[in-house]
Design an enzyme around this catalytic site. Structure first.
Site, short mmCIF file in Angstrom:
data_model
loop_
_atom_site.label_atom_id
_atom_site.label_comp_id
_atom_site.label_asym_id
_atom_site.label_seq_id
_atom_site.Cartn_x
_atom_site.Cartn_y
_atom_site.Cartn_z
N GLU A 142 -91.13 47.10 4.53
CA GLU A 142 -92.42 47.76 4.30
C GLU A 142 -93.23 47.07 3.23
O GLU A 142 -94.40 46.77 3.42
CB GLU A 142 -92.21 49.23 3.90
CG GLU A 142 -93.54 49.87 3.54
CD GLU A 142 -93.48 51.37 3.30
OE1 GLU A 142 -92.40 51.92 3.08
OE2 GLU A 142 -94.56 51.98 3.34
N ASP A 147 -87.12 50.09 5.01
CA ASP A 147 -88.03 50.88 4.17
C ASP A 147 -87.25 51.23 2.90
O ASP A 147 -86.30 52.01 2.95
CB ASP A 147 -88.48 52.16 4.90
CG ASP A 147 -89.61 52.85 4.14
OD1 ASP A 147 -89.77 52.60 2.94
OD2 ASP A 147 -90.33 53.66 4.77
N ILE A 150 -87.97 52.97 0.20
CA ILE A 150 -88.01 54.42 -0.07
C ILE A 150 -88.94 55.03 0.98
O ILE A 150 -90.16 54.87 0.90
CB ILE A 150 -88.55 54.76 -1.47
CG1 ILE A 150 -87.71 54.09 -2.57
CG2 ILE A 150 -88.57 56.29 -1.66
CD1 ILE A 150 -88.20 54.38 -3.99
N ASP A 151 -88.36 55.67 1.96
CA ASP A 151 -89.20 56.41 2.90
C ASP A 151 -89.40 57.80 2.31
O ASP A 151 -88.43 58.50 2.03
CB ASP A 151 -88.53 56.48 4.28
CG ASP A 151 -89.49 57.07 5.29
OD1 ASP A 151 -90.63 56.58 5.37
OD2 ASP A 151 -89.12 58.03 5.98
N THR A 177 -92.25 58.00 -0.15
CA THR A 177 -92.65 57.58 -1.50
C THR A 177 -93.44 58.67 -2.22
O THR A 177 -93.28 58.87 -3.43
CB THR A 177 -93.47 56.27 -1.42
OG1 THR A 177 -92.66 55.29 -0.78
CG2 THR A 177 -93.85 55.76 -2.81
N ASP A 226 -90.28 52.99 9.18
CA ASP A 226 -90.06 54.43 9.00
C ASP A 226 -89.03 54.96 10.01
O ASP A 226 -88.38 55.98 9.75
CB ASP A 226 -91.37 55.22 9.22
CG ASP A 226 -92.47 54.85 8.24
OD1 ASP A 226 -92.18 54.74 7.05
OD2 ASP A 226 -93.62 54.68 8.68
C1 LIP Z 1 -94.02 57.66 4.99
C2 LIP Z 1 -93.42 58.18 6.28
C3 LIP Z 1 -94.02 59.50 6.63
C4 LIP Z 1 -95.43 59.33 6.86
C5 LIP Z 1 -96.09 58.73 5.65
C6 LIP Z 1 -95.45 57.45 5.22
P1 LIP Z 1 -93.42 55.86 3.10
O1 LIP Z 1 -93.43 56.44 4.60
O2 LIP Z 1 -92.11 58.34 6.31
O3 LIP Z 1 -93.46 60.01 7.80
O4 LIP Z 1 -95.95 60.59 7.19
O5 LIP Z 1 -97.42 58.42 5.88
O6 LIP Z 1 -95.64 56.41 6.14
O7 LIP Z 1 -94.77 55.28 2.89
O8 LIP Z 1 -93.15 56.98 2.19
O9 LIP Z 1 -92.40 54.83 3.14
#
Ligand code: LIP
Length: 291
Positions: free
Chosen positions: A76, A105, A107-108, A110, A236
């Site tokens: 990412e 990713d 930290i999914d 964030t 993601d």
């Molecule tokens: C997030 C996703 C989430 C989405 C956010 C974002 P991040 O990823 O997991 O589902 O709704 O917009 O993309 O940016 O926290 O890695």
């Protein structure tokens, strides 16, 4: 039946990545306990990145590439930083080849991380010949480690998990999530879809955990029944896709077509019937695939 491997070293790849992800978990946990003000925005005010996202991704890529120098990466933060993309007519594409490719990713969730909501996940998926083969989703705050390899089942902290057998929206807890992109293209269909599953068909409940990967592994372990989102990216969903499928669930394009991991949209559910009913209620959005 022995599992057919796409690469003779797949198990070694997976086991190495699993240990590395556990180490990365310590970085995330320490940072979660010590909130920092170092938060930057990327594409928009709602798209956040912290120094921990960057440090974790760098650590994972460094570790994996030292062990497997011929492997490729789609991360990412590397993509957001302008690497791993090529210019094509009409825009830019992520470079996605047949080589063993780690889709990461760091930290999914964030925004959850920044707000100290403990729904975050380190996600590491492995694709070989563009087929998703293994996935690791680790929430080091709640200490939930989800993992799967194609043909081997899905696990949470080493114990097998299974999706729910719910077949109707009216008996389901659904996750419909909206991400960082708040354009009309995404927001208006989201509102329509939300209404459709709420007003006319009365889903049992709606949740949204703020992390695509956490949403998906909660489908995988049967806590919730289905999840759909438009505007997400490969990092993601790649790792969690293998986990949901190995837990017996389905992961598809929300229209009902086969999933394109670069297609920026996903629907997953415990059963095919539920996926079909939900697909019919959603207002669909189309994207140019990213890779
Ligand atoms: C997030 C996703 C989430 C989405 C956010 C974002 P991040 O990823 O997991 O589902 O709704 O917009 O993309 O940016 O926290 O890695």
């Amino acid at each position: 039946m022995p599992v057919e491997l796409l690469h003779p070293d797949e198990d070694r790849f997976f086991n190495f990545a699993l240990e590395l992800v556990k180490k990365a978990g310590r970085l995330v946990r320490d940072a979660f306990d010590q909130p920092s003000s170092n938060v930057q925005t990327k594409a928009s005010n709602t798209d956040l990145v912290t120094e921990t996202d960057q440090a974790v991704e760098a650590m994972l890529i460094k570790g994996l590439s030292a062990e497997f120098p011929e492997h490729k990466f789609i991360g990412e933060e590397s993509v957001a930083g302008g690497q791993k993309i090529e210019s094509v007519a009409g825009g830019q594409k992520i470079v996605y080849s047949d080589a063993p490719t780690w889709i990461i990713d760091p930290i999914d969730g964030t925004t959850n991380f920044v707000h100290r909501i403990p729904m975050v996940a380190i996600c590491v998926g492995l694709a070989i010949k563009k087929e998703l083969r293994a996935g690791i989703v680790y929430n080091p705050i709640t200490n939930e480690l989800f993992s799967a390899q194609v043909g081997r089942g899905a696990f949470r902290n080493g114990f097998p998990i299974k999706v729910s057998q719910t077949e109707a929206v009216c008996k389901s807890v659904l996750l419909l999530q909206i991400g960082a992109d708040r354009s009309d293209k995404i927001v208006n269909p989201f509102i329509e879809s939300f209404k459709a599953t709420m007003v006319n068909n009365d889903a049992r409940g709606h949740r949204s955990f703020g992390s695509a990967a956490i949403n998906m592994v909660y489908v995988a372990q049967g806590s919730v029944d289905a999840y759909a989102e438009y505007g997400i990216h490969a990092w993601d969903i790649a790792a969690a896709t293998v986990i949901v499928r190995e837990a017996g669930g389905i992961v598809i394009d929300p229209t009902g077509a086969e999933l394109n991991v670069m297609g920026r949209k996903v629907l997953c559910a415990g059963t095919k019937k539920l996926a079909e009913e939900l697909s019919g209620m959603l207002t669909h959005v189309e994207f140019v695939p990213e890779g």
